[in-house]
Design a protein around this motif. Structure first.
Motif, PDB file in Angstrom:
ATOM      1  N   GLU A  86       0.823  -1.212   0.000  1.00 47.51           N
ATOM      2  CA  GLU A  86       0.000   0.000   0.000  1.00 47.51           C
ATOM      3  C   GLU A  86       0.855   1.261   0.000  1.00 47.51           C
ATOM      4  O   GLU A  86       0.316   2.360  -0.177  1.00 47.51           O
ATOM      5  N   SER A  87       2.152   1.121   0.212  1.00 49.79           N
ATOM      6  CA  SER A  87       3.050   2.280   0.226  1.00 49.79           C
ATOM      7  C   SER A  87       4.473   1.745   0.239  1.00 49.79           C
ATOM      8  O   SER A  87       4.703   0.563   0.502  1.00 49.79           O
ATOM      9  N   GLU A  88       5.429   2.636  -0.005  1.00 53.14           N
ATOM     10  CA  GLU A  88       6.830   2.224   0.128  1.00 53.14           C
ATOM     11  C   GLU A  88       7.157   1.915   1.583  1.00 53.14           C
ATOM     12  O   GLU A  88       8.006   1.080   1.871  1.00 53.14           O
ATOM     13  N   VAL A  89       6.478   2.626   2.493  1.00 51.64           N
ATOM     14  CA  VAL A  89       6.696   2.373   3.919  1.00 51.64           C
ATOM     15  C   VAL A  89       6.317   0.924   4.241  1.00 51.64           C
ATOM     16  O   VAL A  89       7.058   0.194   4.910  1.00 51.64           O
ATOM     17  N   ALA A  90       5.172   0.498   3.762  1.00 48.46           N
ATOM     18  CA  ALA A  90       4.748  -0.881   3.995  1.00 48.46           C
ATOM     19  C   ALA A  90       5.663  -1.850   3.256  1.00 48.46           C
ATOM     20  O   ALA A  90       6.043  -2.889   3.802  1.00 48.46           O
ATOM     21  N   GLY A 125      10.263   7.428  -3.372  1.00 49.08           N
ATOM     22  CA  GLY A 125       9.880   6.187  -2.698  1.00 49.08           C
ATOM     23  C   GLY A 125      10.982   5.662  -1.802  1.00 49.08           C
ATOM     24  O   GLY A 125      10.724   5.117  -0.724  1.00 49.08           O
ATOM     25  N   ILE A 126      12.228   5.829  -2.237  1.00 48.20           N
ATOM     26  CA  ILE A 126      13.361   5.390  -1.420  1.00 48.20           C
ATOM     27  C   ILE A 126      13.446   6.236  -0.151  1.00 48.20           C
ATOM     28  O   ILE A 126      13.786   5.742   0.923  1.00 48.20           O
ATOM     29  N   SER A 127      13.099   7.526  -0.272  1.00 52.63           N
ATOM     30  CA  SER A 127      13.056   8.363   0.945  1.00 52.63           C
ATOM     31  C   SER A 127      12.090   7.774   1.958  1.00 52.63           C
ATOM     32  O   SER A 127      12.389   7.704   3.147  1.00 52.63           O
ATOM     33  N   LEU A 128      10.928   7.329   1.491  1.00 47.76           N
ATOM     34  CA  LEU A 128       9.934   6.747   2.404  1.00 47.76           C
ATOM     35  C   LEU A 128      10.436   5.449   3.032  1.00 47.76           C
ATOM     36  O   LEU A 128       9.975   5.062   4.102  1.00 47.76           O
ATOM     37  N   MET A 129      11.345   4.775   2.374  1.00 53.28           N
ATOM     38  CA  MET A 129      11.838   3.493   2.896  1.00 53.28           C
ATOM     39  C   MET A 129      12.961   3.656   3.914  1.00 53.28           C
ATOM     40  O   MET A 129      13.390   2.670   4.505  1.00 53.28           O
ATOM     41  N   GLN A 130      13.446   4.878   4.091  1.00 53.99           N
ATOM     42  CA  GLN A 130      14.658   5.021   4.909  1.00 53.99           C
ATOM     43  C   GLN A 130      14.458   4.532   6.345  1.00 53.99           C
ATOM     44  O   GLN A 130      15.373   3.966   6.942  1.00 53.99           O
ATOM     45  N   GLU A 131      13.280   4.760   6.905  1.00 48.78           N
ATOM     46  CA  GLU A 131      13.033   4.267   8.265  1.00 48.78           C
ATOM     47  C   GLU A 131      13.266   2.759   8.322  1.00 48.78           C
ATOM     48  O   GLU A 131      14.014   2.251   9.156  1.00 48.78           O
ATOM     49  N   GLY A 132      12.641   2.054   7.397  1.00 45.51           N
ATOM     50  CA  GLY A 132      12.755   0.596   7.379  1.00 45.51           C
ATOM     51  C   GLY A 132      14.179   0.132   7.125  1.00 45.51           C
ATOM     52  O   GLY A 132      14.641  -0.836   7.729  1.00 45.51           O
ATOM     53  N   ILE A 133      14.893   0.835   6.238  1.00 46.35           N
ATOM     54  CA  ILE A 133      16.271   0.432   5.934  1.00 46.35           C
ATOM     55  C   ILE A 133      17.139   0.556   7.185  1.00 46.35           C
ATOM     56  O   ILE A 133      17.978  -0.308   7.466  1.00 46.35           O
ATOM     57  N   SER A 134      16.908   1.601   7.971  1.00 47.61           N
ATOM     58  CA  SER A 134      17.661   1.771   9.219  1.00 47.61           C
ATOM     59  C   SER A 134      17.414   0.587  10.164  1.00 47.61           C
ATOM     60  O   SER A 134      18.347   0.022  10.739  1.00 47.61           O
ATOM     61  N   TYR A 135      16.156   0.192  10.299  1.00 43.73           N
ATOM     62  CA  TYR A 135      15.824  -0.948  11.169  1.00 43.73           C
ATOM     63  C   TYR A 135      16.444  -2.242  10.633  1.00 43.73           C
ATOM     64  O   TYR A 135      16.973  -3.061  11.389  1.00 43.73           O
ATOM     65  N   ILE A 136      16.350  -2.438   9.320  1.00 43.17           N
ATOM     66  CA  ILE A 136      16.866  -3.659   8.712  1.00 43.17           C
ATOM     67  C   ILE A 136      18.377  -3.752   8.911  1.00 43.17           C
ATOM     68  O   ILE A 136      18.912  -4.809   9.254  1.00 43.17           O
ATOM     69  N   ALA A 137      19.056  -2.618   8.727  1.00 40.76           N
ATOM     70  CA  ALA A 137      20.514  -2.608   8.894  1.00 40.76           C
ATOM     71  C   ALA A 137      20.885  -2.939  10.336  1.00 40.76           C
ATOM     72  O   ALA A 137      21.747  -3.786  10.584  1.00 40.76           O
ATOM     73  N   GLN A 138      20.209  -2.296  11.292  1.00 41.89           N
ATOM     74  CA  GLN A 138      20.557  -2.522  12.693  1.00 41.89           C
ATOM     75  C   GLN A 138      20.181  -3.934  13.141  1.00 41.89           C
ATOM     76  O   GLN A 138      20.823  -4.497  14.017  1.00 41.89           O
ATOM     77  N   SER A 139      19.160  -4.516  12.515  1.00 44.55           N
ATOM     78  CA  SER A 139      18.738  -5.877  12.861  1.00 44.55           C
ATOM     79  C   SER A 139      19.549  -6.927  12.124  1.00 44.55           C
ATOM     80  O   SER A 139      19.298  -8.119  12.295  1.00 44.55           O
ATOM     81  N   GLU A 140      20.476  -6.502  11.272  1.00 46.83           N
ATOM     82  CA  GLU A 140      21.364  -7.407  10.531  1.00 46.83           C
ATOM     83  C   GLU A 140      20.582  -8.363   9.640  1.00 46.83           C
ATOM     84  O   GLU A 140      20.823  -9.571   9.622  1.00 46.83           O
ATOM     85  N   VAL A 141      19.639  -7.820   8.908  1.00 44.04           N
ATOM     86  CA  VAL A 141      18.828  -8.626   7.998  1.00 44.04           C
ATOM     87  C   VAL A 141      19.238  -8.301   6.555  1.00 44.04           C
ATOM     88  O   VAL A 141      19.243  -7.142   6.160  1.00 44.04           O
ATOM     89  N   PRO A 142      19.600  -9.327   5.776  1.00 47.93           N
ATOM     90  CA  PRO A 142      20.010  -9.055   4.393  1.00 47.93           C
ATOM     91  C   PRO A 142      18.810  -8.846   3.469  1.00 47.93           C
ATOM     92  O   PRO A 142      17.797  -9.540   3.588  1.00 47.93           O
TER      93      PRO A 142
END
Lengths: 257, 360
Positions: free
Chosen positions: B59-63, B86-103
């Motif tokens: 429903e969004s890049e955030v989702a 759209g990549i701007s909207l994903m930045q929150e998630g990318i930060s979480y993914i990076a810190q959670s060590e998820v590829p």
């Protein structure tokens, strides 16, 4: 006295619960809801095939309290994250546990779309009408006139808008298989709440679609009340505004009961 | 779909990205429509079901990025693609993914910015891509292609690199690379996702093992600092092993043009024209933008009289070039933001200007 050999365990910690002390405030009802969730997981034998998603808010440490695999989501994003898990591993049981700020404010889009898709996940939604973790600010579910740290004179509907009734909102969609609002203010209601969680989980296990149980909960700390007063305040004030009932029960689910 | 593997065939950049993901064993794609990358979700919607994978329009890049987070945490090779806003909207998630060590793999087919900007080719998301983008002390490993073949190769390899470093990996293209068709050769062999090494951290059900938690919350500062340092150690390792760059005509060059992606495509034409006019110019093309090819570029800086950075942004790549060069030769900037693709003649003009300045 008879020997101990005849003793029988009548009540114990569910297998799904970690043997750790929780961080919740005295009188908060999160602990009751955690316990109900864990009991139902045990009854369906789900621990080894469950992935739970914890929220941001008071339940942010929920990942510490269950023995199944857990994820910690960004604020409001638990339904999207749960969707990701469930889509790649439909054999897993996937649940999210969210509060009112998380689910109904910042995450309302993810909530509505997961529900609209009929995403086969289960959400436990704690509605205590306030942002607890951040210091008692207004939530989307804060009642008219209710005092919070950001509505110090009480929620003025002209300024702050109206509260949201999440179950009623989601009931307008075709995706949900089970939607119910419950409370945990007395033993009878706790039993009813557990039954609702069972039905929500059953909906997912039967692959019927999205299920959500809204649990009206107390926040004695942020409401500024002793726990018993908070339970009474909930019954007197929240229940009239947020009616306790089942909003959606999928046909197949009704037969399974 | 039958593809003529091992033979030259014509393919659009965006479709090559989709096929690369499928060939890399990617079995989950989540995305939201945005121009100029819409052929990727279209391609995945058509072909992911053929390999039994998951395609879902979010429903969004955030989702979308949070669906990626969940699916990748469950151990499945997962991708999302988008374009700048759209990549701007994903930045929150990318930060979480990076810190959670998820590829996971994230593709940005860049367009002109800022704001809604436009849908023309641009490189204005350089800082966002290589400096972290979201909040916190993390980086995303970033690779930039300059051809359809390289979009395929880098996207495919990005999945291996993501798994190796347990990190989000970003592939950068732009509106031109995504939209254009070029000859490409697809390798015969493809990755069988079931044959990939197990992921002993994945949250895929605690059957016969202790539970696992994928999490980015470390409430004790010393714990979080330890995690930050653990991520940094991975980036340091990537700096040793994953640096990629290419050079053309640098052997006798007095001027090095530094450019990546489409700007480098323009740059190589400009260099050939400059050489025809007797100017000894060469191209240094970073392919890994983070880790940046610092040592390789520093060596070039010692050899040439001047460096000209050509970027389709306004002074972003040039900052990393100056850090790598560290004052050992003058560094000039030719930046064209806003979705403008400079012509080779315009770059030649800049090469001539820099050469004149340097002699003077």
């Amino acid at each position: 006295m008879e020997a101990d050999t005849e003793t029988q365990v009548l009540f114990e910690r569910p297998q799904a619960m970690q043997p750790v002390r929780m961080h919740y405030c005295p009188g908060c009802t999160h602990g009751i809801v955690h316990r109900l969730l864990a009991e139902v997981m045990d009854e369906f034998d789900l621990v080894e095939r469950s992935v739970g998603v914890a929220p941001v808010g008071c339940a942010v440490f929920a990942y510490e309290y269950f023995t199944c695999d857990m994820l910690e989501a960004a604020h409001g994003r638990a339904p999207a994250m749960a969707t990701g898990v469930k889509r790649v591993r439909p054999d897993l049981f996937v649940f999210a546990y969210q509060g009112d700020g998380d689910l109904a404010s910042i995450g309302i889009a993810e909530t509505i779309h997961a529900a609209a898709r009929g995403e086969n996940i289960s959400i436990i939604f704690i509605n205590n009408a306030v942002f607890g973790m951040t210091g008692g600010q207004m939530a989307p579910t804060t009642l008219p006139g209710m005092r919070t740290s950001t509505t110090p004179e009480g929620r003025d509907l002209k300024l702050a808008g109206n509260p949201m009734r999440v179950c009623e909102l989601l009931a307008a969609l075709d995706g949900p298989a089970y939607l119910a609002r419950v409370a945990v203010t007395n033993p009878r209601r706790v039993r009813e709440a557990k039954r609702a969680i069972r039905r929500a989980f059953q909906a997912q296990l039967d692959e019927l679609g999205f299920s959500l149980v809204e649990v009206l909960s107390t926040c004695p700390t942020r409401w500024g009340m002793p726990p018993l007063d908070a339970l009474k305040w909930l019954d007197d004030n929240m229940v009239p505004y947020y009616p306790i009932k089942e909003f959606v029960v999928a046909e197949g689910l009704a037969e399974a009961e | 779909m039958t593809l003529a593997r091992g033979e030259r065939m014509l393919m659009r950049g965006n479709e090559a990205i989709g096929q690369a993901a499928l060939d890399a064993g990617c079995r989950a794609y989540f995305g939201y429509p945005i121009t100029p990358q819409n052929q990727i979700p279209d391609y995945m919607a058509a072909h992911m079901p053929e390999v039994g994978g998951v395609f879902l329009q979010a429903e969004s890049e955030v989702a979308a990025i949070n669906m990626v987070y969940g699916a990748a945490a469950a151990g499945v090779r997962t991708m999302t693609t988008s374009s700048s806003p759209g990549i701007s909207l994903m930045q929150e998630g990318i930060s979480y993914i990076a810190q959670s060590e998820v590829p996971c793999v994230i593709v940005n087919i860049m367009r002109g910015g800022s704001g809604l900007g436009n849908i023309a080719p641009a490189q204005s998301d350089y800082f966002q891509a290589v400096k972290g983008g979201g909040h916190g002390d993390y980086r995303t490993l970033v690779f930039a292609a300059w051809s359809v073949q390289e979009l395929y190769d880098l996207t495919r390899e990005a999945f291996d690199i993501a798994d190796r470093y347990r990190s989000p990996v970003m592939v950068l293209g732009d509106a031109l690379l995504g939209q254009m068709m070029e000859p490409i050769v697809l390798p015969e062999e493809v990755v069988d996702p079931d044959a990939l090494p197990p992921k002993p951290w994945a949250t895929d059900g605690a059957k016969g093992r202790p539970r696992r938690i994928v999490n980015s919350l470390y409430i004790e500062p010393l714990d979080l600092e330890r995690m930050n340092r653990q991520l940094q150690a991975r980036y340091d390792e990537a700096a040793e092993r994953e640096v990629r760059c290419a050079t053309e005509h640098l052997e006798d060059a007095k001027l090095a043009l530094v450019a990546y992606g489409t700007a480098a495509r323009v740059g190589i034409s400009a260099i050939e024209q400059a050489r025809a006019a007797g100017i000894p110019a060469g191209l240094f093309r970073p392919i890994s933008l983070y880790p940046f090819p610092n040592r390789e570029l520093a060596r070039v800086a010692e050899q040439v009289d001047a460096i000209l950075v050509a970027e389709m942004s306004l002074g972003q790549l040039v900052e990393d070039v100056r850090l790598a060069v560290d004052g050992s030769c003058p560094v000039h900037l030719y930046g064209r933001p806003g979705g403008v693709v400079p012509t080779p003649a315009e770059v030649v003009e800049q090469i001539e200007r820099v050469m004149a300045d340097t002699r003077g």
